[in-house]
Design an enzyme around this catalytic site. Structure first.
Site, short mmCIF file in Angstrom:
data_model
loop_
_atom_site.label_atom_id
_atom_site.label_comp_id
_atom_site.label_asym_id
_atom_site.label_seq_id
_atom_site.Cartn_x
_atom_site.Cartn_y
_atom_site.Cartn_z
N HIS A 68 0.85 -1.21 0.00
CA HIS A 68 0.00 0.00 0.00
C HIS A 68 0.88 1.25 0.00
O HIS A 68 1.87 1.30 0.71
CB HIS A 68 -0.89 -0.02 1.25
CG HIS A 68 -2.04 0.92 1.17
ND1 HIS A 68 -1.88 2.28 1.31
CD2 HIS A 68 -3.36 0.71 0.98
CE1 HIS A 68 -3.08 2.86 1.21
NE2 HIS A 68 -3.99 1.93 1.00
N GLY A 95 5.21 21.05 12.07
CA GLY A 95 6.39 20.22 12.31
C GLY A 95 7.60 20.71 11.55
O GLY A 95 7.54 21.70 10.82
N GLY A 153 8.92 9.35 8.95
CA GLY A 153 8.36 9.87 7.70
C GLY A 153 7.48 11.08 7.96
O GLY A 153 7.79 11.91 8.82
#
Lengths: 298, 298
Positions: free
Chosen positions: B81, B162, B171
């Site tokens: 995925h 962030g 990630g």
């Protein structure tokens, strides 16, 4: 978690202090919730709607009945609505994850408790009835409070619970179990009341129509239309869609059409799901697919 | 009480211990409930469905994300995925007594918290997107984890919250707000897949059909029939009844009929109420007339 609805009717509709104390009594029981209550001065009567799980509902309604037994004196009661007791009638109604049989058990539990702890004669009615002639509430209440002392002398009218003697202050109470009732009205694009009356007759059971449907014709004067006003007394047996579709079919005979409908008051979600399954043609739909049902499961 | 649904996707579908700890993290927050979670080994990915009020849902999902940040190392992740982060995507979904705008606020609150406390770059998507090219999740995720370090050098792909620097271990995460998706399939009495495909094309937006409907033709080999398989991505804009009624109309062209339908997985009650109002012709129906809605109101 199971949900049982209970709708006790009390013979006090004028003294707000008494009504308030009854409601507070019910609300004092943890897990029980009063959804609504309303009083009618002419009827001199109040109707309370409470809900709770099958574990707490009897305790909840009993707390209200106890207050009513203390504060209401039937020797002084007058009002237009037929009545025979301070707490006149108490139906238990299955809403979710509870069977009708369990509601009959709850009626028995409450009846026993009222008889033993409050000395009130209790008649079980509707699905909880122990004898055929007691199924219909109107039969039990016939003669009302004023005729009760005499009526109770007949073994046919010995109570299911409580003393066989007449209770002067509190009268007697009918306790039972029944399906929730859905008030469902279907509007027609005509001002001719006789058409609504004819259709109502054809749709209700007694006129050769549907099981569990009571119907009459009503005029909506302001809007200049009429409606078939129904009580759907068992939506599991006869769902809402069947009534509205049959009305559409009957309406064709008179060259009129259904132009809308309304649900008055509360309706259990299940009563709507029955109809949505029909219209969308849903196969194998499970009620726990409704997100909200998953949410409140314990 | 408001209900917000949140469906975080985590990049771990093989190590049951890790998945279990993520779920336990979420469940440790009072008022938050995990309705469901499932893992796929080939995708190496898990999907968790949690619900809670708008006051607690961010804290609930954050507790799970914190565990995932500790236990998942993206440098070692492989799976079929598409993905770009240990916590890959987090949509907030309004279910009851909460607006889409409030869900956008929740997405911002979570994004800020993830950026500040966990050092994870966060991209806001769908209704929470701050720039047009970030509305579609596929655009954000294009290039996946492996292409992320390079992609983030482009100011077009500076995160909304962030650090601007690539986070090797975790990630990046897409956080957004969207309507609940209803998987709704309509069956036809033919085995000819091309008919289902043609109808699907006519019903979906891109084929000149309905807004908020994604549709494709699917064969049900065992039953020897075909179906129009739909994702209803905004049932408020395009209710279920409109899709099924349009399919009935399109089916006439091919001499076939609708023989049933199915809802896969969960459906918010509101999505059913929209359709029942249409079919019964209900006027002025309020959702708090549904007994269950009254029950769980605070």
């Amino acid at each position: 978690m199971s949900i049982v609805q209970c709708v006790p009717n009390f013979s006090e509709g004028r003294n707000q202090e008494v009504i308030q104390k009854i409601v507070e009594g019910i609300q004092s029981v943890p897990g029980v919730r009063v959804l609504d209550y309303s009083s009618d001065k002419d009827h001199n009567r109040s109707v309370v709607t409470l809900v709770g799980s099958k574990e707490v509902i009897v305790e909840g309604v009993f707390a209200g009945i106890k207050v009513a037994t203390e504060l209401i004196d039937m020797t002084k009661h007058q009002g237009e609505h037929p009545r025979m007791g301070a707490t006149d009638v108490v139906p238990f109604i299955p809403i979710k994850d509870v069977t009708m049989d369990e509601c009959v058990e709850l009626a028995n539990k409450l009846g026993k408790k009222m008889g033993e702890e409050l000395g009130i004669p209790v008649y079980l009615y509707e699905k909880a009835a122990t004898q055929n002639h007691r199924t219909n509430l109107a039969n039990i209440r016939k003669g009302e409070y004023e005729g009760l002392a005499k009526k109770m002398e007949d073994p046919k009218w010995y109570p299911d619970y409580g003393p066989k003697e007449f209770n002067r202050k509190s009268g007697a109470t009918a306790v039972g179990a029944r399906m929730p009732l859905v008030a469902f009205n279907v509007n027609l694009n005509t001002s001719d009341l006789t058409i609504a009356e004819k259709i109502a007759k054809n749709v209700r059971l007694s006129g050769g129509g549907l099981h569990s449907v009571k119907a009459m014709g009503v005029e909506l004067k302001e809007r200049g239309i009429v409606q078939v006003s129904m009580n759907m007394v068992d939506y599991k047996k006869t769902p809402l869609y069947r009534a509205v579709e049959l009305i559409k079919i009957e309406a064709q005979r008179y060259g009129v059409s259904v132009v809308g409908s309304e649900i008055i008051g509360l309706v259990p979600m299940d009563a709507l799901v029955e109809s949505i399954e029909y219209y969308l043609g849903l196969e194998d739909f499970r009620k726990d697919q409704i997100l909200e049902n998953r949410l409140y499961q314990e």
